[in-house]
Design a protein around this motif. Structure first.
Motif, short mmCIF file in Angstrom:
data_model
loop_
_atom_site.label_atom_id
_atom_site.label_comp_id
_atom_site.label_asym_id
_atom_site.label_seq_id
_atom_site.Cartn_x
_atom_site.Cartn_y
_atom_site.Cartn_z
N SER A 131 0.68 -1.31 0.27
CA SER A 131 -0.22 0.34 -0.59
C SER A 131 1.27 1.14 0.26
CB SER A 131 -0.58 -0.17 1.13
OG SER A 131 -0.14 -0.09 2.42
N TYR A 132 1.98 0.89 0.44
CA TYR A 132 2.82 2.66 0.83
C TYR A 132 3.58 2.76 -0.93
CZ TYR A 132 7.75 -0.04 0.52
OH TYR A 132 9.02 -0.69 0.47
N THR B 119 0.03 4.83 8.92
CA THR B 119 0.94 4.23 8.73
C THR B 119 1.86 4.12 7.56
OG1 THR B 119 0.72 1.84 9.33
CG2 THR B 119 1.64 3.00 10.95
N SER B 120 1.07 4.09 6.91
CA SER B 120 1.37 3.60 5.56
C SER B 120 1.80 4.99 4.31
CB SER B 120 0.21 2.86 4.51
OG SER B 120 -0.36 1.63 4.83
N VAL B 121 0.90 6.32 4.94
CA VAL B 121 1.23 7.26 4.51
C VAL B 121 2.71 7.75 4.87
CG1 VAL B 121 1.01 10.15 4.76
CG2 VAL B 121 -1.48 8.11 4.57
N ALA C 160 8.96 -4.98 2.07
CA ALA C 160 8.47 -4.85 3.45
C ALA C 160 8.72 -3.11 3.95
CB ALA C 160 8.26 -5.68 5.02
N GLY C 161 7.92 -2.41 4.34
CA GLY C 161 7.62 -1.02 4.69
C GLY C 161 7.77 -1.31 6.07
N LYS D 157 5.87 6.92 15.12
CA LYS D 157 4.90 7.65 14.52
C LYS D 157 4.75 8.85 14.80
CE LYS D 157 1.96 3.49 14.96
NZ LYS D 157 0.89 1.75 16.12
N LYS D 158 5.59 9.39 16.26
CA LYS D 158 5.22 10.41 16.52
C LYS D 158 5.72 11.54 15.29
CE LYS D 158 7.25 9.56 21.41
NZ LYS D 158 7.36 9.59 22.19
N ALA D 159 5.67 13.15 15.45
CA ALA D 159 5.19 14.10 14.62
C ALA D 159 7.05 14.15 14.15
CB ALA D 159 5.11 15.43 15.67
#
Length: 254
Positions: free
Chosen positions: A35-36, A73-75, A114-115, A250-252
């Motif tokens: 997806s990414y 996460t994919s973004v 894999a991402g 996942k943070k900024a």
């Protein structure tokens, strides 16, 4: 006589068809498009079509996730792939900007695998159970080997590359202590994938001494559970370790 010949020819044709089917089933299956990767291609096309112009800031990750109906996460993985290829620049505390000379490369995603988050989720599933097995099956010799890697992580705390190698070997030694050689091979293979360019680029934004310090403390908890032969504590400690890493990434942006 003619009827027997007809049946014989039909049987040969049927066998030939079965062989062809078996041959097709043994062919290498093409790797699924992730997806990414698909999202990175779509964003690249929008850049080249002029919807996102050079120097402009891209919409937020949340907006992109909503627009393309995809996980955040994919973004993030897609943004990293775009950054690796020089189409965007991630500026910590500001946002994601289209590069001035953005052009779509021939080979779009260098890893093609894999991402980072996909790998971390796989590690969460597999390595937590490996830790539980190791707590049950480890020998004193295994404990000595694992402790040697834990001590090396502490000694090489300030040396990022050496610390990463010690970290990898801690997990490999732990997998070997599970008593299952396949588990050791799987863990080694997963760690080898962590050397890809997408993972390294993601780490550039988030890896710091505080991350290494937290990791060292978590490895100590895993080790303590192994010494105590406590599979539940070992599983929980490994899960907590990998969950923290996922949450950090996942943070900024930094």
């Amino acid at each position: 006589m003619a009827d027997r010949q007809t049946r014989s020819a039909a049987a040969k044709l049927d066998e030939s068809s079965k062989k062809a089917a078996r041959s097709e089933s043994l062919e290498t299956v093409a790797a699924p498009e992730r997806s990414y990767q698909r999202l990175a291609e779509q964003i690249a096309d929008l850049i080249l079509d002029g919807e996102f112009k050079a120097g402009e800031r891209l919409p937020s990750e949340r907006s992109l996730a909503d627009r393309f109906d995809i996980s955040r996460t994919s973004v993030r993985e897609a943004i990293i792939a775009l950054e690796v290829q020089g189409l965007v620049e991630v500026r910590g505390g500001s946002g994601i900007y289209v590069c001035d000379a953005a052009t779509k490369p021939v080979s779009f995603v260098p890893d093609g695998g894999a991402g980072p988050f996909e790998l971390l989720r796989a590690r969460w599933v597999i390595e937590s159970e490996v830790a539980a097995l190791a707590a049950q099956n480890r020998t004193d010799a295994d404990i000595d080997k694992i402790y040697a890697q834990l001590a090396a992580m502490g000694r090489n705390f300030q040396a990022k590359v050496a610390n990463e190698n010690d970290d990898r070997m801690f997990h490999v030694r732990l997998a070997e202590a599970s008593g299952n050689s396949v588990m050791a091979q799987v863990v080694t293979a997963m760690w080898d994938q962590l050397r890809g360019v997408l993972w390294k680029k993601l780490e550039e934004h988030f890896h710091d001494p505080q991350l290494r310090e937290a990791s060292l403390e978590e490895h100590q908890k895993i080790f303590d559970a192994l010494v105590a032969r406590d599979p539940v504590a070992a599983r929980d400690a490994m899960r907590a370790h990998l969950e923290r890493i996922m949450n950090e990434f996942k943070k900024a942006w930094r």
